[in-house]
Design an enzyme around this catalytic site. Sequence first.
Site, PDB file in Angstrom:
ATOM      1  N   CYS A 222      35.320  38.932  26.355  1.00 24.54           N
ATOM      2  CA  CYS A 222      34.229  38.512  25.465  1.00 24.54           C
ATOM      3  C   CYS A 222      33.738  39.732  24.692  1.00 24.54           C
ATOM      4  O   CYS A 222      32.560  40.066  24.706  1.00 24.54           O
ATOM      5  CB  CYS A 222      33.097  37.850  26.248  1.00 24.54           C
ATOM      6  SG  CYS A 222      32.381  38.863  27.556  1.00 24.54           S
TER       7      CYS A 222
ATOM      8  N   ALA B  47      36.909  35.154  38.586  1.00 23.60           N
ATOM      9  CA  ALA B  47      36.516  33.783  38.290  1.00 23.60           C
ATOM     10  C   ALA B  47      35.020  33.522  38.196  1.00 23.60           C
ATOM     11  O   ALA B  47      34.609  32.543  37.572  1.00 23.60           O
ATOM     12  CB  ALA B  47      37.126  32.833  39.334  1.00 23.60           C
TER      13      ALA B  47
ATOM     14  N   ARG C 152      28.624  37.086  44.000  1.00 24.61           N
ATOM     15  CA  ARG C 152      29.201  36.314  42.903  1.00 24.61           C
ATOM     16  C   ARG C 152      30.246  35.327  43.428  1.00 24.61           C
ATOM     17  O   ARG C 152      30.402  34.236  42.876  1.00 24.61           O
ATOM     18  CB  ARG C 152      29.812  37.254  41.869  1.00 24.61           C
ATOM     19  CG  ARG C 152      28.775  38.000  41.048  1.00 24.61           C
ATOM     20  CD  ARG C 152      29.395  39.068  40.152  1.00 24.61           C
ATOM     21  NE  ARG C 152      30.418  38.553  39.259  1.00 24.61           N
ATOM     22  CZ  ARG C 152      30.182  37.946  38.103  1.00 24.61           C
ATOM     23  NH1 ARG C 152      28.927  37.767  37.693  1.00 24.61           N
ATOM     24  NH2 ARG C 152      31.173  37.531  37.330  1.00 24.61           N
TER      25      ARG C 152
END
Length: 470
Positions: A229, A109, A137
Amino acid sequence: MLLPEAFVKQIRELSGDESDALIAALGQPAPVSVRYNPFKNLECPRTDPVLWSSTGVYLKERPAFTFDPLLHAGCYYVQEASSMFMEQALREALRILGGNAVRMLDLCAAPGGKSTLAASVLPKGSLLVANELIRTRANILAENVIKWGCPEVVVTQNDPSAFSGLVGFFDIILTDVPCSGEGMFRKDQGAISEWSADNVRLCASRQRDILSHCWAALRPGGCLIYSTCTYNTFENEDNIHWICQELGARLLEIPVETEWNITGSLNPDFPASLFPVYRFLPHQTKGEGFFLGLLQKTGPDTDTFIKDEVLKNRSIKNKSGKSIDSSEFSENIRNLLVHPENYDFSYDRRGRIRALLKKHIAMISCLEERLRIVHAGIVLGEMKGKDLLPDISLALSKDLHRDAVKSFELDLRQAVSYLRGEAMVLPESCPLGWILMCYQGHPLGWMKNIGPRANNAYPNEWRIRSENPY
């Protein structure tokens, strides 16, 4: 932009006649886009909307986001436009599942773009678990979730394998998996230097490992959103096909508009007419490279972990293992929230007072037994004697009862000074004690006014490090 020869060859094989246009687009500046927070009541201008997003807009240029207090207040999130397509996938998954409250996992996430998007779209009563393996993170993820202000999110820090024991717990799982990052080349030069054909295949293999670990946690009939991506087929179409063949899933179609210019499958073995996946290519769509597929888990609903009987009579325990009675907390504490009757109040593992929605208590209790929870619900603060030291989570929550606290409006220069962690002198007319600092009516955090000065309680790790330009 100097691209690796092997990557250029891959693009030419993938895109054929359009490869020159795609490569040329990678040399152009990336568009700037933001997505507004529906919980913060900031008007969302739609002069140049992201067509597949209900709250996303493009900006003409990239402003100095660091010095915009509204960003720190959680009024909007800076997010790449193509990835906002996840809203369409999520809405279709919810439609298939009946439109009711769901349990959702965002497995990879950080930094929080898709989690805050999901929190904005999920039906009321849903529970979102936002997970990140890496501690630093995970802390950034928790910061962005707290700023978004939605109490229906739990932030965890766990390896994907930790979720394999939660058999059938989730209705929806989002796996925006770590990838080779080809779609980020024009935003991240480091991604170019790290790229190699071997790394592409390594990423594809790791992605399958991640999917294998979390698959059991998705209930039969539930939906998996898979995204990357990157452009290559190894991490995209090939992995989607592997999910269908090896894990037991079927691909679902997502309604799209022709004007969005979304591309379908680029693998000739999986024709777009039979294999509904969604590619964003920067020479076609206004955004970066992005790929997404929506799948549904097949098979009978058997051996599901989270049956109703598992959840019965569960409660949040204190450090000694005893259940906590919310009546232990004073009315003044509980009335800091707009609807305190909807919450159970307890102490978290750090001794802070935490409010959890009653409808989520049993589920969070299950999660706390198995996962490392970084943040859940609303942290009200910590008691020092008879006084509450209010937490930033309370300040930024959409359920803060504004009439129950004293507030002070800052101008732009003062707001940036506050976000830098500086002490301030407030006007004599400002009451003493804990004050909610606001900018354009939106809370930023707390200061304690002691008269000669006001002590800044903005979290150290969140503070702006640059000099105040104002």
